[in-house]
Design a protein around this motif. Structure first.
Motif, short mmCIF file in Angstrom:
data_model
loop_
_atom_site.label_atom_id
_atom_site.label_comp_id
_atom_site.label_asym_id
_atom_site.label_seq_id
_atom_site.Cartn_x
_atom_site.Cartn_y
_atom_site.Cartn_z
N PHE A 195 0.86 -1.18 0.00
CA PHE A 195 0.00 0.00 0.00
C PHE A 195 0.90 1.24 0.00
N ILE A 196 0.90 1.96 -1.11
CA ILE A 196 1.74 3.15 -1.27
C ILE A 196 0.85 4.38 -1.31
N TYR A 197 1.21 5.40 -0.55
CA TYR A 197 0.49 6.66 -0.73
C TYR A 197 1.42 7.85 -0.54
N THR A 198 1.12 8.87 -1.32
CA THR A 198 1.87 10.11 -1.31
C THR A 198 1.15 11.13 -0.43
N ASP A 199 1.68 12.33 -0.39
CA ASP A 199 1.10 13.42 0.38
C ASP A 199 0.70 14.54 -0.58
N ASP A 200 -0.54 14.97 -0.50
CA ASP A 200 -1.00 16.14 -1.28
C ASP A 200 -0.95 15.93 -2.79
N GLN A 201 -1.08 14.71 -3.27
CA GLN A 201 -1.02 14.49 -4.72
C GLN A 201 -2.41 14.63 -5.33
N ARG A 202 -2.55 15.60 -6.21
CA ARG A 202 -3.80 15.83 -6.91
C ARG A 202 -4.19 14.63 -7.77
N PHE A 203 -5.48 14.48 -8.02
CA PHE A 203 -5.94 13.37 -8.85
C PHE A 203 -5.38 13.44 -10.26
N ASP A 204 -5.08 14.66 -10.73
CA ASP A 204 -4.59 14.81 -12.10
C ASP A 204 -3.06 14.87 -12.17
N ALA A 205 -2.38 14.62 -11.06
CA ALA A 205 -0.91 14.59 -11.07
C ALA A 205 -0.42 13.21 -11.48
N PHE A 216 8.26 22.20 -1.00
CA PHE A 216 8.52 21.27 -2.08
C PHE A 216 10.01 21.23 -2.41
N GLN A 217 10.66 20.15 -1.98
CA GLN A 217 12.10 20.00 -2.18
C GLN A 217 12.37 18.68 -2.89
N LYS A 240 16.29 18.65 -9.85
CA LYS A 240 16.16 20.05 -9.43
C LYS A 240 15.92 21.02 -10.59
N ASP A 241 16.29 20.64 -11.81
CA ASP A 241 16.11 21.53 -12.96
C ASP A 241 15.02 21.06 -13.91
N LEU A 242 14.33 20.00 -13.54
CA LEU A 242 13.29 19.46 -14.40
C LEU A 242 12.14 20.46 -14.57
N PHE A 243 11.54 20.47 -15.72
CA PHE A 243 10.37 21.30 -16.03
C PHE A 243 10.66 22.81 -16.01
N SER A 244 11.93 23.19 -16.10
CA SER A 244 12.27 24.61 -16.06
C SER A 244 11.67 25.37 -17.24
N ASP A 245 11.49 24.69 -18.35
CA ASP A 245 10.93 25.35 -19.54
C ASP A 245 9.46 25.05 -19.74
N ARG A 268 6.51 24.03 -9.97
CA ARG A 268 7.50 23.19 -10.64
C ARG A 268 8.17 22.23 -9.65
N ASN A 269 8.50 22.71 -8.45
CA ASN A 269 9.15 21.85 -7.46
C ASN A 269 8.23 20.74 -6.96
N TYR A 270 6.94 21.03 -6.89
CA TYR A 270 5.96 20.00 -6.51
C TYR A 270 6.02 18.84 -7.50
N PHE A 271 6.02 19.15 -8.78
CA PHE A 271 6.04 18.10 -9.80
C PHE A 271 7.42 17.46 -9.93
#
Length: 489
Positions: free
Chosen positions: A34-44, A210-211, A217-222, A267-270
């Motif tokens: 059973f895996i669960y994350t914290d604060d993950q939106r349904f569309d994430a 969000f760390q 760390k540089d993902l999704f910068s663009d 961006r850091n959240y994702f």
């Protein structure tokens, strides 16, 4: 870049892993993870982003390993929480009870009601039980109740070099905490591969601050960020609460845009959730390599959703769908079909009874949810079409107590003591909840219908105002008056 994961010493683990071991494996019962994350939106999830097409806000977000669970298993498209807050939701996942009954109405109270949980009951049935990661029932310490073994941190912990309690004994770690928790879980699975086990892996991501891991760390910068259609619409209580303070800078709108003002946080959240997808991939690969994949159930979910500017909000708590709707994926190759989609309403209340159902264990009378296994196997009768959502004011946040009913097509939101704030939405015509029908002639029929349904749901779940909820701070006129607090740390 080659990753270095922190492994716990086998010498520290041998005594624990050998305790209460079941001899051999009953192959008629599955292992359960059973895996669960914290604060993950349904569309994430990238599979949801793809499904949304032109309406997707985050089309650049990719989760190949989570998408694999969905492709090889079942995806519930209407999964919700009954209270969108970390500790209350996590307690409900454990003991299958509404928060007005189970003792947890906020994030700073310990969970006393641990005598009957999915862990205690499945353990009685011969399963080895282990908990890894974020427990977060207040700041509780010690070995996690109901589990034979736990490697968990206190409260919110921290993203890097977080101390971890091994059965209550604190040890230092190095690295990103969700990598560490995954490594510890994988070590346990390898040690117990010839036994029957339940492993709960609870991640810190994507809770603020969000760390992400350094590798992302540089993902999704663009990536181009899209504003939600409801960004300019305030929730009805936002401008009516007398805080006595100016809102913190991070909560003020820049040129009317919440999204622009919180660009890097989004961006850091994702980026952090990408790290979660990495670790889910590690887990799936380990199951494959140990030949455990066919007879292991993998359940993936989250403790609640999250706002990124919808109705001008960050955080969660409020009853809009971005807050209360969560991902739920289930993979069980030996029994369940591949790629199945289910649109019936399921709740975090259902996690505990579903886990026990999968193990062939009778559901305790105290559990208020029901197993979603019959839904997967097309055997469910009289499944729910609505549910009660509750939230209790928590010091010092600016979200008032909420009672709401959400059906398959509509939603009624009430704020006890503040009738002027009530909200009503026709979700068939208005899925983004932009048109409040509560005080309109067009909404009268729906309001009457959902008002009756709210009363029905309150009675069905034994709703009461819990004594352990934080007291509401009212002014001399009986109106809410509280300090403001930045909702994204």
């Amino acid at each position: 870049m080659k990753l270095k994961y922190i492994f716990l010493s086998k010498l520290m683990l041998l005594g624990v892993y050998g305790a209460k071991a079941q001899t051999g494996k009953n192959v008629s019962r599955p292992n359960i993870i059973f895996i669960y994350t914290d604060d993950q939106r349904f569309d994430a999830l990238s599979i949801v982003q793809k499904e949304q097409g032109e309406k997707a806000r985050f089309p650049w977000f990719k989760t190949p390993n989570l998408d694999r669970i969905a492709a090889e298993g079942v995806r519930f498209r209407n999964a919700f929480v009954i209270n969108s807050l970390c500790s209350p939701s996590r307690s409900t996942m454990l003991n299958g009870r509404y928060n007005h009954l189970n003792g947890i109405a906020n994030n700073h109270t310990g969970l006393k009601d641990t005598t009957v949980t999915y862990a205690t009951e499945i353990r009685k049935a011969g399963y080895q039980t282990a908990f890894f990661g974020k427990w977060h029932m207040g700041n509780e310490t010690g070995k996690r109740p109901g589990f034979d073994y736990s490697a968990s941190f206190v409260g919110q912990g921290k993203y890097f070099d977080c101390p971890v309690e091994i059965n209550g004994v604190t040890l230092p770690t190095k690295g990103w905490i969700d990598d560490v928790s995954t490594t510890n879980a994988l070590n346990y699975i390898r040690e117990n591969k010839d036994k029957i086990f339940l492993v709960t892996l609870a991640f810190k991501s994507g809770h603020g601050p969000f760390q992400p891991p350094v590798r992302h760390k540089d993902l999704f910068s663009d990536a181009i960020l899209t504003k939600p259609v409801s960004e300019s619409l305030n929730s009805p209580f936002q401008d009516q609460i007398d805080s006595g303070k100016k809102a913190p800078a991070a909560q003020q709108k820049k040129d009317g845009s919440w999204t622009e003002n919180n660009d890097e946080k989004i961006r850091n959240y994702f980026r952090a959730l990408t790290g979660i997808d990495d670790n889910v991939g590690r887990l799936l690969a380990t199951l494959d390599s140990l030949h455990l994949d066919q007879n292991t159930v993998v359940i993936f979910s989250s403790d609640n959703g999250f706002f990124f500017g919808e109705h001008g909000l960050g955080d969660k708590r409020a009853a809009y769908d971005e807050s209360i709707r969560i991902p739920l994926l289930v993979k069980y190759p030996a029994r369940f079909p591949k790629g199945k989609l289910i649109d019936k309403i399921v709740l975090n209340l259902d996690d505990a009874p579903s886990i026990l159902d999968l193990a062939g264990v009778k559901t305790p009378a105290t559990f208020q949810g029901k197993s979603w296994v019959p839904l997967i196997e097309d055997k469910a009768k009289d499944w729910r079409t609505s549910f009660l959502y509750e939230y209790f004011y928590e010091t010092p946040y600016n979200v008032p107590t909420i009672k709401a009913v959400r059906t398959e097509t509509g939603k009624l939101v009430q704020y006890p003591g503040e009738t002027g704030w009530s909200e009503l939405y026709d979700l068939t015509k208005d899925p983004n909840e932009t048109n409040n029908l509560y005080n309109t002639a067009a909404g009268n029929k729906l309001k009457a219908q959902l008002g009756k349904e709210l009363e029905k749901q309150e009675k069905a779940v034994g709703y009461v105002d819990p004594e352990y909820a934080d007291p509401k701070p009212l002014d001399e006129h009986g109106k809410y008056k509280r300090p403001q607090k930045e909702l994204i740390p």
